[in-house]
Design an enzyme around this catalytic site. Sequence first.
Site, mmCIF file in Angstrom:
data_model
loop_
_atom_site.group_PDB
_atom_site.id
_atom_site.type_symbol
_atom_site.label_atom_id
_atom_site.label_comp_id
_atom_site.label_asym_id
_atom_site.label_seq_id
_atom_site.Cartn_x
_atom_site.Cartn_y
_atom_site.Cartn_z
ATOM 1 N N LYS A 127 0.824 -1.212 0.000
ATOM 2 C CA LYS A 127 0.000 0.000 0.000
ATOM 3 C C LYS A 127 0.857 1.261 0.000
ATOM 4 O O LYS A 127 0.466 2.273 -0.599
ATOM 5 C CB LYS A 127 -0.960 0.005 1.190
ATOM 6 C CG LYS A 127 -2.073 -1.017 1.032
ATOM 7 C CD LYS A 127 -3.243 -0.764 1.950
ATOM 8 C CE LYS A 127 -4.399 -1.687 1.598
ATOM 9 N NZ LYS A 127 -5.546 -1.537 2.448
ATOM 10 N N LYS A 210 -4.891 -8.932 -6.345
ATOM 11 C CA LYS A 210 -6.129 -9.088 -5.576
ATOM 12 C C LYS A 210 -7.204 -8.104 -6.047
ATOM 13 O O LYS A 210 -6.890 -6.949 -6.343
ATOM 14 C CB LYS A 210 -5.797 -8.814 -4.097
ATOM 15 C CG LYS A 210 -6.904 -9.119 -3.134
ATOM 16 C CD LYS A 210 -6.508 -8.732 -1.709
ATOM 17 C CE LYS A 210 -6.663 -7.250 -1.473
ATOM 18 N NZ LYS A 210 -7.120 -6.878 -0.120
ATOM 19 N N LYS A 213 -11.073 -2.712 -3.433
ATOM 20 C CA LYS A 213 -11.938 -1.533 -3.543
ATOM 21 C C LYS A 213 -11.196 -0.344 -4.109
ATOM 22 O O LYS A 213 -11.764 0.499 -4.767
ATOM 23 C CB LYS A 213 -12.378 -1.035 -2.168
ATOM 24 C CG LYS A 213 -12.937 -1.983 -1.222
ATOM 25 C CD LYS A 213 -13.276 -1.203 0.064
ATOM 26 C CE LYS A 213 -13.610 -2.161 1.168
ATOM 27 N NZ LYS A 213 -12.412 -2.629 1.880
HETATM 28 N N1 AQP Z 1 -10.004 -9.965 -3.151
HETATM 29 C C1 AQP Z 1 -10.381 -10.499 -1.993
HETATM 30 N N2 AQP Z 1 -10.656 -11.826 -1.924
HETATM 31 C C2 AQP Z 1 -11.068 -12.390 -0.747
HETATM 32 N N3 AQP Z 1 -11.212 -11.685 0.398
HETATM 33 C C3 AQP Z 1 -10.957 -10.360 0.355
HETATM 34 N N4 AQP Z 1 -11.001 -9.404 1.283
HETATM 35 C C4 AQP Z 1 -10.638 -8.217 0.741
HETATM 36 N N5 AQP Z 1 -10.356 -8.376 -0.561
HETATM 37 C C5 AQP Z 1 -10.533 -9.705 -0.831
HETATM 38 C C6 AQP Z 1 -11.402 -9.630 2.661
HETATM 39 O O1 AQP Z 1 -12.413 -8.681 2.988
HETATM 40 C C7 AQP Z 1 -12.282 -8.333 4.369
HETATM 41 C C8 AQP Z 1 -12.291 -6.862 4.496
HETATM 42 O O2 AQP Z 1 -11.128 -6.303 3.898
HETATM 43 P P1 AQP Z 1 -10.794 -4.810 4.211
HETATM 44 O O3 AQP Z 1 -11.881 -3.963 3.736
HETATM 45 O O4 AQP Z 1 -10.488 -4.641 5.628
HETATM 46 O O5 AQP Z 1 -9.482 -4.448 3.499
HETATM 47 P P2 AQP Z 1 -8.664 -5.096 2.371
HETATM 48 O O6 AQP Z 1 -8.369 -6.512 2.662
HETATM 49 O O7 AQP Z 1 -7.478 -4.204 2.169
HETATM 50 O O8 AQP Z 1 -9.695 -4.995 1.172
HETATM 51 P P3 AQP Z 1 -9.614 -4.154 -0.109
HETATM 52 O O9 AQP Z 1 -10.886 -4.329 -0.833
HETATM 53 O O10 AQP Z 1 -8.348 -4.480 -0.841
HETATM 54 O O11 AQP Z 1 -9.559 -2.666 0.451
HETATM 55 P P4 AQP Z 1 -8.541 -1.521 0.098
HETATM 56 O O12 AQP Z 1 -8.542 -1.423 -1.399
HETATM 57 O O13 AQP Z 1 -9.075 -0.303 0.773
HETATM 58 O O14 AQP Z 1 -7.230 -1.938 0.642
HETATM 59 C C9 AQP Z 1 -11.013 -8.980 4.887
HETATM 60 O O15 AQP Z 1 -11.371 -10.163 5.584
HETATM 61 C C10 AQP Z 1 -10.266 -9.329 3.638
HETATM 62 O O16 AQP Z 1 -9.438 -10.451 3.810
#
Ligand code: AQP
Length: 350
Positions: A127, A210, A213
Amino acid sequence: MSSTGSSAVQTPKTFQPRIFSGIQPSGGITLGNYLGALKRFVEKQNEGIETVYCMVDMHAITVWQDPEKLRYATREGAAAFIAAGLDPARSILFNQSQVSAHAELGWIFNCVARLGWMNRMTQFKDKAGKNAEAASLGLYAYPALMAADILAYHATMVPVGEDQKQHLELTRDIAIKFNHDYGIDYFPIVEPVIEGAATRVMSLRDGTKKMSKSDPSDQSRINLTDDADAIAAKIRKAKTDAEPLPETLAGLKDRPEARNLINIFAALSDKTPDAVVAEYAGAQFGTFKPALADLAVAKLSPITTEMSRLMKDPAEIDRILGQGADRAEAIARPIVDQVYDITGMIRSRR
Ligand code: AQP
C-alpha cells in the site's frame, strides 16, 4: 494474585468461542469482500457462534478519505452486511470509532509490537508503494490496531480473506508477547478462519492481483452496487486466455485469470472448484462467462436491491450502528480496563 501485583486482575484460562471481523469503509464493497468475508460472516452467525462485526472506519483513514464519502461508505458497508443476511439482533454490528476501547488497546499494542515485526508486513509495503516516506504512521501501525480490534473482545476466531493472514499471525504474536511480558494468560491466541473457494478473489483485469476496492480501475472489480448489466459487462470483458477450460483443476495451474473465474463460480454456487471444472470441462469462455454472469446477477442482485432500500434510511443504519456500539462497548470496556490494571495504569476516576 498475578505477577502484575493487581488483585483486580483475574486470569481467564478458557475463552468462550467468539468471532470478530471487520471491513474497511475505504470504498464500495467488492465481490472479493463479499465472498472472502461478508458471506462467510453470515454463515458464522447462522452457525450460532457469538459474532461481532465492525466497519473499521479508523483503519480506513490510514489513507486519505473524504469525510462525506467515509460516512457514506460506512453506512453502505453496514447496509451490505444486513443485505447479505446479517441480523443486527443476533450479531453485533457497529463502526469502530464509536467504541474507544479499540484505539486505547491499539496504543498499548503499539508498545508491545516490535519494529522488526511491523517491517515484515507485506500489506504496508504494497500500500505504501515506492513512496513509503510519505505514507501515514497509521498505515504502518494498522496491524497493531487490528490486533486490538480482535483482542478487545477476547475473540477466538477471525474469518478473513487470505490477504489478512499475516496480520492475524501478528495478532497472535502480540497476544503471546503481552501474556508473556505481564506473566498472565490474558489474551487468547486467535485462530484465523480462512476457508472456502474464494479466499483470494483476483482482479478481473489481472489474475495475479487481488480484487480491491481501491484499485483505480472499476473494471477490475465487481461492486455490490453494480447493476445486472454492469456485472455482465465486466465478466464478459474479464481477462482470460484463448484455451478452453481443462478437464481437471490441475490444468489451471498457470492460468490465473481462468482459475479466478472458476473460484468465483464455485464460491457463488457453493460448489467446489473441482466440481465446477468437471461441469465445464472443454467449454470455451464464450459459454462459461455468460453462465458466470447469470449466476453472479442471480446471487448479487437481491443484495444490491436490499442495500439500496436500506440506504434510503441512513438514520436507521446509524441507529443500528449505535446500538451495536453499545453492545460492543459492554464487552470491550471491561477487557480493556483490565489491561490498564495489568499494565500498571492508575484508574481512580471510577
Ligand atoms: N479480493 C479479496 N478476496 C477475498 N477476500 C478479500 N477481502 C478483501 N479483498 C478480498 C477480505 O475482505 C475483508 C475486508 O477487507 P478490508 O476492507 O479490511 O481491506 P482489504 O483486505 O485491504 O480490502 P480491499 O478491498 O483491498 O480494500 P482496500 O482497497 O481499501 O485496501 C477482509 O477479511 C479481507 O481479507
